[in-house]
Scaffold this active site. Structure first.
Site, PDB file in Angstrom:
ATOM      1  N   HIS A 168      57.525  46.290  97.424  1.00  0.00           N
ATOM      2  CA  HIS A 168      58.385  45.512  96.517  1.00  0.00           C
ATOM      3  C   HIS A 168      57.963  44.037  96.484  1.00  0.00           C
ATOM      4  O   HIS A 168      58.790  43.172  96.207  1.00  0.00           O
ATOM      5  CB  HIS A 168      59.862  45.602  96.904  1.00  0.00           C
ATOM      6  CG  HIS A 168      60.346  46.995  97.155  1.00  0.00           C
ATOM      7  ND1 HIS A 168      60.959  47.757  96.191  1.00  0.00           N
ATOM      8  CD2 HIS A 168      60.257  47.777  98.259  1.00  0.00           C
ATOM      9  CE1 HIS A 168      61.262  48.944  96.698  1.00  0.00           C
ATOM     10  NE2 HIS A 168      60.833  48.992  97.947  1.00  0.00           N
TER      11      HIS A 168
ATOM     12  N   SER B  99      41.855  22.116  84.963  1.00  0.00           N
ATOM     13  CA  SER B  99      42.735  21.840  83.844  1.00  0.00           C
ATOM     14  C   SER B  99      42.300  20.522  83.219  1.00  0.00           C
ATOM     15  O   SER B  99      41.863  19.608  83.914  1.00  0.00           O
ATOM     16  CB  SER B  99      44.174  21.732  84.338  1.00  0.00           C
ATOM     17  OG  SER B  99      44.953  20.984  83.422  1.00  0.00           O
TER      18      SER B  99
ATOM     19  N   LYS C 279      44.235  21.024  89.528  1.00  0.00           N
ATOM     20  CA  LYS C 279      44.217  22.464  89.270  1.00  0.00           C
ATOM     21  C   LYS C 279      42.881  23.133  89.529  1.00  0.00           C
ATOM     22  O   LYS C 279      41.825  22.593  89.238  1.00  0.00           O
ATOM     23  CB  LYS C 279      44.592  22.724  87.806  1.00  0.00           C
ATOM     24  CG  LYS C 279      46.016  22.352  87.485  1.00  0.00           C
ATOM     25  CD  LYS C 279      46.976  23.429  87.903  1.00  0.00           C
ATOM     26  CE  LYS C 279      47.146  24.396  86.748  1.00  0.00           C
ATOM     27  NZ  LYS C 279      48.115  25.426  87.087  1.00  0.00           N
TER      28      LYS C 279
ATOM     29  N   GLU D 256      42.408  36.265  85.758  1.00  0.00           N
ATOM     30  CA  GLU D 256      43.373  36.385  84.660  1.00  0.00           C
ATOM     31  C   GLU D 256      42.755  37.109  83.467  1.00  0.00           C
ATOM     32  O   GLU D 256      43.372  37.976  82.851  1.00  0.00           O
ATOM     33  CB  GLU D 256      43.851  34.997  84.222  1.00  0.00           C
ATOM     34  CG  GLU D 256      44.646  34.268  85.281  1.00  0.00           C
ATOM     35  CD  GLU D 256      44.829  32.808  84.895  1.00  0.00           C
ATOM     36  OE1 GLU D 256      45.817  32.507  84.214  1.00  0.00           O
ATOM     37  OE2 GLU D 256      43.972  31.980  85.262  1.00  0.00           O
TER      38      GLU D 256
END
Ligand code: ARG
Length: 467
Positions: A158, A279, A285, A292
């Site tokens: 979970h 970024s 970043k 992704e």
């Protein structure tokens, strides 16, 4: 008049140029040129063996086809949309080179069995490339797992801390998935490598062809059993797309974990700079873009599978032109699956795992609560009561903001007089992991057995691994 068209005999007017664009496939099926030429050469040789061509005619066709191949590979071949597809582009150029005998190549053959053959050969080659790429990924997983037999992290259910596991065990879970994927893809080959040549347009042919010898020359495992089936099913490509979809699904789950692990809140992994981006506004970043995109591109491969399933569902026997739409989804999926598996292997080889961050995470979430319950059960307390006692101990530790191992022996004995000083050894994460040496478990012995089993499999397949 449509002088160019190889089927132009009964036509008076030229094809409208918008229709030419709409119906052409050469812009994408030219990728099948090598398979088309190999199939045509085998067909020409068979025609000669059957007395349908002289030996010289067959030789002329074969060397003409080699000349066409050389032009295509040299980039000098002039692909022509007016000639519709890869088959007619190649045949027209062959005839330019060898003269009218080029027109004999298509004896006893139709583009319907020709395209089915080309596509089967192509899909087979790509599926075996995926299989080899998966084997390399499995090899990298084994190597990384061997480095981390003793690196522990919270195993989750979970997505909540459950029990400690080794990083090796976690990585090996993926090694088993990709091993199954490779085996699955391999198992498709017996159905992909069936030669449809000799089915002709749909009904077979009056020429005394010998499809079995063509199949043997092409290294196919068998020939078609029914001509209408041979020219009109694409189940082999669908199986490949399904196999590719499962590969992407497994990659995507792994990517999802790596994205979480790269977040400083976890900090379990540092992705290599070469596989991350920054970024344009936030200087701090470092984004896990490759993961992704791999997760995102998974949908694209599923899309190809669904697109081909949908394409086929309403088609009456036998060949229908709709089926020309089978290639782009496959080509797109191929690009994605192949690149994704390879990039994952490369990225995995270079990423840095951070055992200290994993260790810090182990101290949160009471991952040793099961150990306390098992400890009590081993001393004769019924497991349900042991579970309850351990749960109460968790509540106390939680109220004090500490771990179970930080409670005193007196505190713990308050939950059961069966608890002795050896409980602290049982509560150690290393103990919890080491004790799970059951088959497939996270204990170091089991992990080593898994590594040997999977590397023995790689070696047996001739895909190396094993020292
Ligand atoms: N370009 C066609 C395809 O990919 C080749 C077969 C064409 N057959 C035909 N009867 N028009 O499906």
């Amino acid at each position: 008049m449509s002088g160019k068209k190889m089927w132009g005999g009964r036509f008076r007017a030229a094809t409208d140029s918008s229709v030419e664009d709409y119906t052409q496939s050469v812009s994408f099926d030219r990728r099948l040129y090598a398979e088309d030429i190999v199939g045509s050469k085998a067909h020409a040789r068979m025609l000669a063996r059957q007395g349908l061509l002289t030996a010289e005619e067959a030789e002329t066709l074969v060397s003409g086809l080699d000349a066409v191949l050389a032009e295509i590979e040299a980039g000098t071949f002039a692909w022509d949309v007016a000639l519709e597809d890869v088959h007619m582009n190649i045949e027209r150029r062959l005839t330019d080179i060898v003269g009218p005998v080029g027109g004999k190549l298509h004896t006893g053959r139709s583009r319907n069995d020709q395209v089915a053959l080309d596509f089967r050969l192509f899909v087979s080659g790509r599926v075996s490339a995926w299989t080899r790429e998966l084997a390399r990924l499995v090899e990298v997983l084994l190597a990384r797992a061997s480095e981390h037999e003793n690196t522990l992290l919270p195993g989750c259910t979970h997505l909540q801390p459950a029990q400690p596991v080794s990083l090796a065990q976690h990585l090996l879970a993926y090694a088993w998935m990709f091993r199954r994927d490779a085996e699955r893809l391999e198992s498709f080959q017996t159905r992909i490598r069936v030669s449809p040549l000799g089915a002709a347009a749909l009904a077979g042919t009056t020429y005394p062809l010998d499809p079995a010898s063509v199949a043997a020359e092409l290294g196919m495992t068998e020939i078609f059993g029914n001509s209408m089936d041979a020219v009109s099913d694409r189940d082999f490509a669908l199986e490949a797309l399904f196999g590719g979809s499962l590969v992407m699904m497994h990659l995507s789950r792994f990517c999802e974990e790596l994205i979480l692990w790269a977040n400083p809140a976890f900090g379990y992994v540092r992705l290599p700079d070469a596989y991350s981006t920054g970024s344009s506004i936030m200087p701090q970043k470092k984004n896990p873009d490759v993961c992704e995109l791999m997760r995102g591109k998974t949908g694209r491969v599923y899309g190809s599978l669904v697109s081909l399933l949908t394409l086929m569902k309403g088609l009456p026997l036998a060949y229908n032109r709709d089926m020309q739409e089978d290639k782009e989804p496959f080509l797109d999926a191929d690009r994605t699956v192949s690149a994704s598996v390879s990039i994952m292997a490369d990225m995995l080889a270079e990423m840095t795992f951070v055992p200290e961050a994993m260790r810090r995470a182990l101290s949160r979430g009471f991952l040793n609560a099961t150990e306390l319950a098992d400890y009590l059960a081993a001393r004769g307390l019924p497991f349900r009561e042991a579970h309850h006692a351990a749960g109460s101990a968790v509540a106390l530790a939680e109220s004090r903001g500490c771990g179970l191992e930080d409670l005193s022996l007196e505190d713990l004995r308050g939950f059961s007089p069966l608890i002795e000083n050896d409980v602290f050894e049982a509560l150690r994460h290393e103990t919890a992991v080491a004790r799970r040496s059951t088959p497939g478990g996270t204990g170091p012995d089991s992990v080593r057995r898994q590594i040997s089993a999977v590397s023995a499999w790689l070696a047996a397949k001739g895909w190396k691994a094993e020292p």
